[in-house]
Design a protein around this motif. Structure first.
Motif, short mmCIF file in Angstrom:
data_model
loop_
_atom_site.label_atom_id
_atom_site.label_comp_id
_atom_site.label_asym_id
_atom_site.label_seq_id
_atom_site.Cartn_x
_atom_site.Cartn_y
_atom_site.Cartn_z
N ASP A 171 24.00 23.05 -13.13
CA ASP A 171 24.92 21.69 -13.16
C ASP A 171 25.21 21.15 -14.44
N GLU A 172 26.34 21.39 -15.01
CA GLU A 172 27.20 20.88 -16.37
C GLU A 172 25.98 21.12 -17.38
N GLN B 92 22.15 18.36 -12.84
CA GLN B 92 22.69 17.65 -13.88
C GLN B 92 21.86 16.61 -14.58
N SER C 240 28.29 18.08 -7.93
CA SER C 240 27.04 18.25 -7.96
C SER C 240 26.45 18.19 -6.17
MG MG Z 1 28.07 16.17 -11.27
#
Ligand code: MG
Ligand code: ADP
Lengths: 237, 290
Positions: free
Chosen positions: A160-161, A83, A41
């Motif tokens: 992000d994810e 995220q 991140s």
């Molecule tokens: Mg992360």
């Protein structure tokens, strides 16, 4: 298109990235993998301008953008889907999407057209456009977060994810959305914990460990799960 | 009953000024997380700017209002630089203490330039009055509630339906995502401080025809505004609007039916009760969910 060279970055005195270099070619779909807390991140935040590198360079289309504020990178075509499915919980779905187009708010017709575009891509969002975003399910929030990023008309999307904490069926939906964005010509950098999903969609792979890239390979060249697992398990950071 | 209606009207007049002051205070807190103890001085300086423009320079009321707005915007600009931009990387205590300092500095600056004697704005309007059944209000008082409704109504409409308003709410709800959307923190902060200072300045201007203005008047006003902000729910503009009117009316009734000595105390009792039993505020629906 995007090039990071020896980026050193962190929070206050804590350094998280110790000279990270990676490259995302125009039109590429690159995955960045790594264990928890290894700095994935932080890397995306450095690209988006939310953390400032202490050393090294972030370059977009050959131009070093270290000194460009996060607020101004959106207009340069960079868009981050952070995220945690972060959205404006107290605004309606439609308002969230509109906010994504903030930097080109004078282009009324364009914003309206793009809004329809996002609704076509994610029909769930259209059904729920008047609902407060805070009331959405996890999958819907993720779609909204991606939709919001698309409203800025990015050329490069940082994810992000996006699949974290979602049901397998929804992960499949997100994966399809990512592939269709790539087919549209967007350049993507995808951070994932879900290695299976990353290998399914990405064409190039980086693994981060100890704040540096520890492994990289084109997915077509074959990447063994065992090989990757080594990097996760042996990886003290 | 007739007297009750008169007390109610008096309460609404004073309450309207609380609304104007408190809505700005709660915006500055909700959007920028700055606790601004100098907010009462925005009110005080609005009063002095208005009196100077209308009484000393003989400007008509609309022109005086424009002067008040201009002075307030400048003040907001300066306060933002000092309390927000200048202290952006410090913790919240720093801005609280700095705002105390700013308050004292402004009070003394006015004390030196204008003198300590209280002043009242004299207008032609003072000789007119409005009678609504049993309620009698001199025009300068009668104009305050409708002016407040117009100003606050316009503000809420702007927050809801304009790009700038949306960017302010976005910043209150999620600073990082707002920045990722291209919203500039600095721009939002300056607009928020200017808005807050202007709302308070206009309140001070209008009230200067009702109550005397003096260099320390902001001390009591800022306390009242904090009472309103807490009762309304920290960071909730709508709550502050409702709570401002409520406090004005409760004070007026207390002074009429109990004793005038309790007028300025009753609000604090209310705050203690709210903090004990409903700490999110009576009308808590902050910017985060508006
Ligand atoms: Mg992360
Ligand atoms: N805002 C922050 N302030 C201080 N430390 C942070 C912050 N965000 C993350 N970290 C630390 O930086 C390290 C890397 O975090 P992160 O980049 O989020 O990892 P990843 O995304 O790979 O899980 C972690 O040790 C985390 O605790």
């Amino acid at each position: 298109m995007l090039k990071l060279e020896n980026v050193v970055a962190g929070y206050g005195r804590t350094r998280i990235l110790h000279g990270l270099s990676l490259e995302v070619p125009r039109g590429g779909l690159v995955a960045l993998l790594g264990g928890n807390g290894t700095g994935k991140s932080t890397c995306l935040k450095a690209i988006a301008g939310l953390v400032t590198p202490q050393d090294g360079t972030v370059a977009l289309d050959g131009r070093v953008i270290n000194d460009v504020a996060a607020e101004d990178r959106t207009a340069m075509g960079l868009s981050l889907v952070p995220q945690g499915k972060e959205i404006f919980g107290g605004m309606s779905v439609a308002e969230n999407l509109m906010m994504g187009a903030y930097h080109r708010r004078r282009d009324k017709a364009g914003v309206a057209a793009d809004l329809e575009g996002v609704y076509t891509r994610f029909p769930r969002l259209k059904e729920r456009r008047r609902v407060l975003a805070g009331m959405l399910s996890g999958g819907e929030r993720q779609m909204l977060s991606i939709g919001r990023a698309l409203m800025s008309r990015p050329t490069m999307l940082l994810l992000d994810e996006p699949s974290a904490a979602l049901a397998p069926r929804v992960v499949e939906e997100i994966a399809e959305a990512i592939l269709s964005l790539r087919d549209l010509g967007l350049t993507l950098l995808l951070v994932e914990q879900n290695v299976g999903m990353a290998l399914e969609v990405a064409d190039y792979l980086y693994v981060i460990r100890g704040g540096r890239i520890a492994f990289e390979r084109a997915v077509d060249d074959g990447v063994g799960m065992d090989e990757l697992r080594d990097f996760y398990l042996s990886g003290a950071h | 009953m007739d007297l009750f209606l008169q007390y109610l009207a008096n309460g609404v007049v004073v309450g309207s000024s609380y609304v104007l002051v408190a809505v700005g205070l709660t915006l500055i807190f909700g959007i920028l997380h700055v606790v601004n103890f100098a907010h009462g001085e925005f009110y005080m300086l609005g009063g002095y700017a208005g009196i100077t423009a209308s009484t000393a320079f003989g400007l008509p009321l609309p022109a005086s209002l424009a002067v008040v707005a201009a002075v307030s915007c400048l003040l907001g600009l300066g306060a933002e630089a000092l309390l927000h931009r200048g202290l952006k990387n410090q913790d919240q205590t720093s801005s609280i203490i700095a705002s105390f300092g700013l308050a004292v500095a402004l009070q003394n600056a006015v004390m030196v330039t204008m003198g300590p004697q209280p002043e009242l704005m004299h207008t032609e309007l003072a000789y007119k009055a409005i009678e609504l059944g049993p309620v009698f209000l001199p025009a300068p008082r009668a104009l305050i509630p409708p002016a407040m409704l117009i100003i606050v109504g316009a503000l809420f409409a702007a927050l809801r339906w304009t790009w700038t308003g949306r960017s302010l709410r976005a910043m209150a709800q999620h600073e990082t995502v707002a920045r990722l959307c291209g919203v500039k923190v600095r721009r939002v902060a300056v607009i928020t401080f200017m808005l807050g200072a202007t709302l308070a300045g206009v309140a001070g201007f209008m009230m200067s025809a009702v109550y005397m203005v003096h260099p320390l008047v902001g001390n009591m006003i800022v306390l009242k505004a904090f009472i309103v902000v807490i009762i309304g729910g920290m960071g909730s503009p709508l709550g502050a609007a409702a709570a401002g009117l409520l406090l004005g009316v409760i004070e007026s009734m207390t002074s009429a039916y109990l004793t005038n000595g309790l007028r300025d105390v009753v609000g604090f009792l209310l705050v203690i009760a709210v903090l004990l039993f409903r700490p999110q505020g009576l009308f808590g629906r902050s910017l985060e969910r508006s």
